[in-house]
Design an enzyme around this catalytic site. Structure first.
Site, mmCIF file in Angstrom:
data_model
loop_
_atom_site.group_PDB
_atom_site.id
_atom_site.type_symbol
_atom_site.label_atom_id
_atom_site.label_comp_id
_atom_site.label_asym_id
_atom_site.label_seq_id
_atom_site.Cartn_x
_atom_site.Cartn_y
_atom_site.Cartn_z
ATOM 1 N N GLN A 1 -16.386 46.971 -62.790
ATOM 2 C CA GLN A 1 -16.675 46.820 -61.392
ATOM 3 C C GLN A 1 -15.628 46.105 -60.360
ATOM 4 O O GLN A 1 -15.836 46.364 -59.358
ATOM 5 C CB GLN A 1 -17.937 45.929 -61.281
ATOM 6 C CG GLN A 1 -18.584 45.328 -60.321
ATOM 7 C CD GLN A 1 -19.965 44.646 -60.209
ATOM 8 O OE1 GLN A 1 -20.433 44.694 -61.383
ATOM 9 N NE2 GLN A 1 -20.259 43.865 -59.326
ATOM 10 N N CYS B 1 -24.118 47.529 -71.080
ATOM 11 C CA CYS B 1 -23.432 46.946 -72.046
ATOM 12 C C CYS B 1 -23.742 45.404 -72.297
ATOM 13 O O CYS B 1 -23.581 45.073 -73.266
ATOM 14 C CB CYS B 1 -21.774 47.134 -71.754
ATOM 15 S SG CYS B 1 -21.069 46.489 -70.218
ATOM 16 N N CYS C 1 -19.206 52.004 -67.540
ATOM 17 C CA CYS C 1 -18.211 50.829 -68.087
ATOM 18 C C CYS C 1 -17.252 51.803 -68.903
ATOM 19 O O CYS C 1 -17.401 52.346 -69.857
ATOM 20 C CB CYS C 1 -19.085 49.899 -68.867
ATOM 21 S SG CYS C 1 -18.003 48.925 -70.011
ATOM 22 N N GLU C 2 -15.902 51.386 -68.692
ATOM 23 C CA GLU C 2 -14.890 52.122 -69.550
ATOM 24 C C GLU C 2 -14.844 51.395 -70.789
ATOM 25 O O GLU C 2 -14.223 51.962 -71.888
ATOM 26 C CB GLU C 2 -13.691 52.093 -68.911
ATOM 27 C CG GLU C 2 -12.922 50.510 -68.622
ATOM 28 C CD GLU C 2 -11.673 50.608 -67.709
ATOM 29 O OE1 GLU C 2 -10.817 49.619 -68.066
ATOM 30 O OE2 GLU C 2 -11.503 51.372 -66.745
ATOM 31 N N HIS C 3 -15.178 50.428 -71.067
ATOM 32 C CA HIS C 3 -15.259 49.550 -72.321
ATOM 33 C C HIS C 3 -16.208 50.145 -73.389
ATOM 34 O O HIS C 3 -15.862 50.112 -74.536
ATOM 35 C CB HIS C 3 -15.496 47.989 -72.221
ATOM 36 C CG HIS C 3 -14.409 47.497 -71.351
ATOM 37 N ND1 HIS C 3 -14.775 46.473 -70.350
ATOM 38 C CD2 HIS C 3 -13.052 47.588 -70.907
ATOM 39 C CE1 HIS C 3 -13.668 46.067 -69.515
ATOM 40 N NE2 HIS C 3 -12.552 46.772 -70.181
ATOM 41 N N HIS C 4 -17.281 50.272 -72.965
ATOM 42 C CA HIS C 4 -18.532 50.809 -73.885
ATOM 43 C C HIS C 4 -18.743 52.248 -73.654
ATOM 44 O O HIS C 4 -19.786 52.858 -74.285
ATOM 45 C CB HIS C 4 -19.537 49.994 -74.124
ATOM 46 C CG HIS C 4 -19.028 48.501 -74.273
ATOM 47 N ND1 HIS C 4 -18.888 47.507 -73.647
ATOM 48 C CD2 HIS C 4 -18.690 47.936 -75.656
ATOM 49 C CE1 HIS C 4 -18.588 46.454 -74.146
ATOM 50 N NE2 HIS C 4 -18.267 46.666 -75.539
ATOM 51 N N HIS D 1 -25.101 45.681 -65.836
ATOM 52 C CA HIS D 1 -24.563 46.381 -66.730
ATOM 53 C C HIS D 1 -25.188 46.636 -68.333
ATOM 54 O O HIS D 1 -25.542 45.738 -68.676
ATOM 55 C CB HIS D 1 -23.086 45.653 -66.939
ATOM 56 C CG HIS D 1 -21.995 45.541 -65.916
ATOM 57 N ND1 HIS D 1 -21.008 46.159 -65.807
ATOM 58 C CD2 HIS D 1 -22.393 45.101 -64.573
ATOM 59 C CE1 HIS D 1 -20.390 46.042 -64.719
ATOM 60 N NE2 HIS D 1 -21.350 45.295 -63.773
#
Length: 191
Positions: free
Chosen positions: A122, A152, A81-84, A150
């Protein structure tokens, strides 16, 4: 996979500092090699940036007069995941209806991996796989469904351990509800 020593050392140096900033002793015996191991793991997990998915499909592209649905389902994948920068993982189901060109079935799974082995969301990954097949093979239609867990969402934040996220994208003949329904029935019925 071969690792670039200079890149590995630079990444490892940053991870050593992160370990320190988190309050741990980076010189402790159990952590001495951790920065290098993490640097290599991250390079492996992000190797999709160095691969050309369209070239992979073209490497096994054949002329064939087949105009029925081709499905490769239950393709396991692991992504970040690019956010976390926490993993998400699951299964991809890919279908296309050829328009004189087919590709080796393993190449479909390989392009899923190429896009998964990047920092991702995703939704984008689903669309990238669809667009790659559409642009390279020019089929009558493509449909991609991804089902993923996920970490995250499971390890932090809302902590919903059993949640599954499903995304889909499609082109061409899959815009017809009947064709989408056939695909959905085929991936559901033989599990």
């Amino acid at each position: 996979m071969e690792f670039n020593e200079e890149k590995t050392n630079k990444i490892a140096g940053h991870y050593k500092e992160i370990i320190r900033l988190l309050g741990e002793d980076a010189e402790r015996e159990g952590l001495l090699k951790t920065p290098e191991r993490v640097a290599k793991a991250m390079q492996f997990l992000m190797q999709g940036y160095e691969q050309d998915p369209e070239k992979i499909l073209r490497s096994a592209m054949f002329t064939e007069d087949y105009r029925q649905m081709v499905i490769v389902k239950d393709i396991d994948f692991y992504s970040m995941c690019e956010h976390h920068m926490l993993p998400f993982f699951g299964k991809a189901h890919v279908a296309y209806i050829p328009n004189k060109k087919i590709t080796g079935l393993s190449k479909i799974a390989r392009i899923v991996d190429v896009y998964a082995r990047r920092m991702q969301v995703q939704e984008r990954m689903t669309t990238q796989i669809k667009e790659c097949i559409q642009n390279t093979l020019n089929p009558m239609g493509v449909m991609v469904i991804i089902e993923a867990q996920h970490l995250c969402m499971q390890m932090r934040g809302v902590q919903k351990q059993h949640s599954i996220t499903t995304t889909s994208d499609f082109t061409g003949v899959f815009e017809q509800a009947k064709t989408r329904e056939e695909f959905m029935n085929l991936i559901r019925n033989s599990k």
